[in-house]
Design a protein around this motif. Structure first.
Motif, PDB file in Angstrom:
ATOM      1  N   GLU A 137      26.719  22.938-107.421  1.00 25.06           N
ATOM      2  CA  GLU A 137      25.786  22.346-108.006  1.00 25.06           C
ATOM      3  C   GLU A 137      25.054  23.366-109.022  1.00 25.06           C
ATOM      4  O   GLU A 137      23.912  23.127-109.174  1.00 25.06           O
ATOM      5  CB  GLU A 137      24.620  22.021-106.832  1.00 25.06           C
ATOM      6  CG  GLU A 137      25.513  20.886-105.839  1.00 25.06           C
ATOM      7  CD  GLU A 137      24.345  20.360-104.791  1.00 25.06           C
ATOM      8  OE1 GLU A 137      23.202  20.597-104.759  1.00 25.06           O
ATOM      9  OE2 GLU A 137      24.951  19.989-103.709  1.00 25.06           O
ATOM     10  N   ASP A 138      25.649  24.189-109.354  1.00 19.81           N
ATOM     11  CA  ASP A 138      25.176  25.127-110.575  1.00 19.81           C
ATOM     12  C   ASP A 138      23.742  25.538-110.360  1.00 19.81           C
ATOM     13  O   ASP A 138      22.947  25.559-111.226  1.00 19.81           O
ATOM     14  CB  ASP A 138      25.102  24.204-111.817  1.00 19.81           C
ATOM     15  CG  ASP A 138      24.982  25.224-113.142  1.00 19.81           C
ATOM     16  OD1 ASP A 138      25.046  26.259-113.010  1.00 19.81           O
ATOM     17  OD2 ASP A 138      24.350  24.582-113.910  1.00 19.81           O
ATOM     18  N   ASN A 186      22.668  28.507-110.540  1.00 24.17           N
ATOM     19  CA  ASN A 186      22.207  29.510-111.463  1.00 24.17           C
ATOM     20  C   ASN A 186      21.599  28.904-112.945  1.00 24.17           C
ATOM     21  O   ASN A 186      21.157  29.709-113.706  1.00 24.17           O
ATOM     22  CB  ASN A 186      22.797  30.806-111.848  1.00 24.17           C
ATOM     23  CG  ASN A 186      24.203  30.721-112.454  1.00 24.17           C
ATOM     24  OD1 ASN A 186      24.430  29.054-112.917  1.00 24.17           O
ATOM     25  ND2 ASN A 186      25.259  31.404-112.333  1.00 24.17           N
ATOM     26  N   GLY A 187      22.045  27.642-112.875  1.00 20.87           N
ATOM     27  CA  GLY A 187      21.432  26.668-113.957  1.00 20.87           C
ATOM     28  C   GLY A 187      22.149  27.164-115.247  1.00 20.87           C
ATOM     29  O   GLY A 187      21.573  26.644-116.385  1.00 20.87           O
ATOM     30  N   ASN A 188      23.103  27.641-115.501  1.00 21.28           N
ATOM     31  CA  ASN A 188      23.712  28.225-116.749  1.00 21.28           C
ATOM     32  C   ASN A 188      25.002  27.115-117.388  1.00 21.28           C
ATOM     33  O   ASN A 188      25.326  27.358-118.335  1.00 21.28           O
ATOM     34  CB  ASN A 188      24.402  29.615-116.825  1.00 21.28           C
ATOM     35  CG  ASN A 188      25.777  29.795-115.893  1.00 21.28           C
ATOM     36  OD1 ASN A 188      26.074  28.607-115.268  1.00 21.28           O
ATOM     37  ND2 ASN A 188      26.122  30.919-115.825  1.00 21.28           N
ATOM     38  N   GLY A 189      25.057  26.235-116.538  1.00 21.28           N
ATOM     39  CA  GLY A 189      25.836  25.153-116.838  1.00 21.28           C
ATOM     40  C   GLY A 189      27.392  25.581-116.848  1.00 21.28           C
ATOM     41  O   GLY A 189      28.190  24.696-117.225  1.00 21.28           O
ATOM     42  N   LYS A 190      27.844  26.629-116.132  1.00 13.95           N
ATOM     43  CA  LYS A 190      28.848  27.092-115.786  1.00 13.95           C
ATOM     44  C   LYS A 190      29.495  27.042-114.451  1.00 13.95           C
ATOM     45  O   LYS A 190      28.306  27.433-113.696  1.00 13.95           O
ATOM     46  CB  LYS A 190      29.387  28.534-116.468  1.00 13.95           C
ATOM     47  CG  LYS A 190      29.053  28.469-117.901  1.00 13.95           C
ATOM     48  CD  LYS A 190      29.269  30.126-118.459  1.00 13.95           C
ATOM     49  CE  LYS A 190      28.811  30.203-119.716  1.00 13.95           C
ATOM     50  NZ  LYS A 190      28.853  31.626-120.179  1.00 13.95           N
ATOM     51  N   ALA A 191      30.591  26.983-114.111  1.00 12.26           N
ATOM     52  CA  ALA A 191      30.925  26.897-112.808  1.00 12.26           C
ATOM     53  C   ALA A 191      31.627  28.393-112.219  1.00 12.26           C
ATOM     54  O   ALA A 191      32.539  28.830-112.001  1.00 12.26           O
ATOM     55  CB  ALA A 191      32.320  26.090-112.200  1.00 12.26           C
ATOM     56  N   ASP A 192      30.542  29.083-112.362  1.00 18.96           N
ATOM     57  CA  ASP A 192      30.709  30.721-112.540  1.00 18.96           C
ATOM     58  C   ASP A 192      30.027  31.436-110.945  1.00 18.96           C
ATOM     59  O   ASP A 192      30.069  32.418-110.795  1.00 18.96           O
ATOM     60  CB  ASP A 192      30.254  31.578-113.482  1.00 18.96           C
ATOM     61  CG  ASP A 192      28.708  31.453-113.897  1.00 18.96           C
ATOM     62  OD1 ASP A 192      28.231  30.474-113.129  1.00 18.96           O
ATOM     63  OD2 ASP A 192      28.305  32.244-114.531  1.00 18.96           O
ATOM     64  N   GLU A 193      29.417  30.334-110.196  1.00 20.28           N
ATOM     65  CA  GLU A 193      28.699  31.058-109.103  1.00 20.28           C
ATOM     66  C   GLU A 193      29.812  31.441-107.806  1.00 20.28           C
ATOM     67  O   GLU A 193      30.740  30.771-107.885  1.00 20.28           O
ATOM     68  CB  GLU A 193      27.956  29.941-108.090  1.00 20.28           C
ATOM     69  CG  GLU A 193      26.538  29.420-109.043  1.00 20.28           C
ATOM     70  CD  GLU A 193      26.900  28.553-110.305  1.00 20.28           C
ATOM     71  OE1 GLU A 193      25.810  28.198-111.027  1.00 20.28           O
ATOM     72  OE2 GLU A 193      28.129  28.071-110.295  1.00 20.28           O
ATOM     73  N   ARG A 227      25.040  35.539-110.156  1.00 19.11           N
ATOM     74  CA  ARG A 227      26.395  34.584-109.761  1.00 19.11           C
ATOM     75  C   ARG A 227      26.441  34.597-108.285  1.00 19.11           C
ATOM     76  O   ARG A 227      27.227  33.768-107.773  1.00 19.11           O
ATOM     77  CB  ARG A 227      27.565  35.143-110.673  1.00 19.11           C
ATOM     78  CG  ARG A 227      27.501  35.200-112.113  1.00 19.11           C
ATOM     79  CD  ARG A 227      28.521  35.870-112.625  1.00 19.11           C
ATOM     80  NE  ARG A 227      29.760  35.151-112.198  1.00 19.11           N
ATOM     81  CZ  ARG A 227      31.094  35.820-112.007  1.00 19.11           C
ATOM     82  NH1 ARG A 227      30.895  37.001-112.467  1.00 19.11           N
ATOM     83  NH2 ARG A 227      32.062  35.236-111.544  1.00 19.11           N
TER      84      ARG A 227
END
Length: 529
Positions: A211-212, A214-221, A301
């Protein structure tokens, strides 16, 4: 003529043996009775100044002879010290050389004496028993033993003697650094209730992943990360009823077990494998450094991680109270989780040797640091430097501004006292200061609410014989690296869980049952002490 020579040699040998036995008897008959210069109560401890040699561990840059702590204590007690202070990295070597040569000091202070060293040197008469001295001249230690019998049990050797005194902490007593949630992730997902079960944790970690937050629009969590399994094992293995410990041994219903061959441990492996397979547990957790883990935290992240304090990993403002501690979770296998806690007892921080001519004065000197007043002086140095009183009643302290020549308050404190970066003989107290420490209060509250209700000491401090310790070391040389390696392989899928029985068979061949037997025998002795 030959007979006369043999006779002379025989007489000489008898004389040498007699002298050796005489020296041994003298060593065993160390007098602990004070002379007329000694005061059993009040200060100074002695009327005329005496000098005692002290061996201890130097961590900071300041020589002990120049520290305000020792200057103040000499003024208070009339006891002066001659110091021998190797650096921490050479302590073990210097300590071994000192004992082997026989050129040892009268007092050992912050010398990190292992139980093995206490038994060996106590049995030889090098370290003198302290229990009679404590009973006669150490009211603070006597009070501590009465109020907390576990302390006395933990430092009493199996021959019934106390050869060294401990550091005793009161407070959090974490076994390792806790797990913390990233509050930014929780807030972004409107999470108001923290998980209490393994199923709820699984669902939250999936939300971190998908669900993103960290709000950066990337699936990097990265939902959960670690710097080795030691980081996370205590919380997740405890969810299945198995207590983590550095030895692998822990007590259940009065008997010692090994954690790594329990059904609950297998369930823990299966759960962590599920998290790993679904990319909920960082695949780099087995190989990354602590700095790499912190780098991911600083990039916002990471959702859940271990550290002593959350801002260490996240890089958020120091002493912030927004990132909550993980509450131990439980699985369907148990009614409540379990988590290891430290005993708060660090053994071997102070001892008196048979060379000491003033054992009564020495025990009175050290007893002071098991009082609140003595703890403050040892921990921060005397009044007028690091701290001052703010009221006439002398109940509230204030911390003074750090002088410009020091980079931090801790560096300044380390120049005033030896109680810096090493375990020293003392009982810790919560001291009242004029400025409220919100972070410390928050840490204490989180610990009391989440850890203490389900926290247990896996195994108390045990005295083992030299033979027992050597056998344990031999067995653990095989078992410890094997279970660590197999834990990683099972979780990462390099070893199928179908090989669990084969794994158990290997542990049996490595004598895990004998290891448990040795620890259990020592524990039963401890329990009956």
């Amino acid at each position: 003529m030959k007979n006369l020579k043999f006779l002379a040699i025989f007489v000489l040998l008898i004389g040498l043996l007699t002298a050796c036995n005489s020296d041994k008897e003298k060593k065993e008959e160390v007098s602990v009775e004070p002379d007329d210069n000694f005061n059993a109560e009040g200060y100074p401890i002695v009327d005329e100044k005496i000098t005692i040699s002290m061996f201890g561990t130097k961590v900071g840059d300041t020589d002990w002879k120049d520290m305000e702590f020792f200057k103040a204590m000499e003024e208070k007690t009339n006891i002066n010290f001659e110091f021998r202070t190797p650096n921490l990295d050479s302590l073990a070597t210097q300590k071994n050389l000192m004992f082997a040569s026989g050129d040892y000091s009268e007092i050992l202070f912050a010398a990190d004496l292992s139980n093995e060293e206490q038994i060996k040197n106590g049995g030889q008469g090098t370290l003198i028993p302290l229990e009679d001295l404590i009973e006669k001249y150490a009211p603070n230690l006597t009070k501590l033993f009465e109020e907390n019998p576990e302390v006395k049990k933990s430092i009493t050797a199996r021959d019934g003697h106390i050869y060294a005194l401990p550091q005793v902490a009161q407070g959090e007593n974490w076994y390792r650094g806790p797990l913390w949630y990233n509050a930014a992730f929780l807030d972004a997902l409107d999470v108001t209730e923290l998980p209490e079960t393994t199923d709820e944790m699984y669902e939250l970690l999936k939300r971190f992943r998908d669900e993103d937050p960290n709000g950066n629009g990337k699936a990097d969590e990265i939902p959960l990360t670690a710097n080795g399994m030691d980081d996370v094992r205590q919380f997740f293995m405890g969810a299945f009823g198995v207590l983590d410990s550095s030895t692998g041994a822990y007590v259940v219903d009065g008997k010692v077990q090994h954690s790594r061959n329990q059904p609950g441990y297998k369930a823990y492996l299966e759960y962590m494998k599920m998290l790993y397979d679904e990319k909920l547990f960082d695949s780099e957790s087995f190989s990354q450094t602590d700095e790499q883990k912190k780098g991911k935290g600083g990039e916002n992240r990471v959702g859940l991680f271990a550290d002593w304090f959350p801002f260490f990993t996240l890089g958020t403002p120091e002493n912030g109270t927004e990132n909550p501690m993980m509450k131990p979770i439980k699985s369907d296998l148990v009614d409540e989780p379990t988590i290891p806690m430290g005993s708060g007892i660090t053994p071997g921080t102070f001892a008196i040797t048979d060379k000491n001519k003033y054992p009564a004065a020495s025990i009175r000197w050290i007893d002071f640091f098991y009082s609140e007043e003595g703890y403050a002086v040892l921990n921060m140095g005397p009044e007028g430097n690091f701290w001052d009183w703010t009221n006439d009643e002398k109940t509230i302290r204030t911390q003074n501004d750090t002088p410009a020549e020091f980079t931090s308050a801790e560096d300044w404190r380390g120049s005033l006292t030896p109680d810096y970066g090493i375990a020293t003989p003392k009982l810790s107290f919560d001291l009242d200061f004029d400025k409220e420490n919100l972070f410390s209060d928050w840490i204490r509250k989180e610990t009391e609410e989440k850890i203490h209700p389900v926290g247990h000491v896996p195994l108390p401090l045990l005295f083992l014989t030299d033979e027992e310790q050597k056998e344990i070391n031999r067995i653990r040389t095989d078992i410890d690296p094997y279970v660590e390696q197999m834990e990683a392989k099972f979780i990462a899928g390099q070893e199928p869980m179908e090989n669990w029985d084969k794994y158990l068979e290997t542990l049996e061949k490595m004598k895990v049952d004998r290891l448990v037997e040795l620890y259990d025998a020592a524990y039963q002795d401890y329990s009956s002490n």
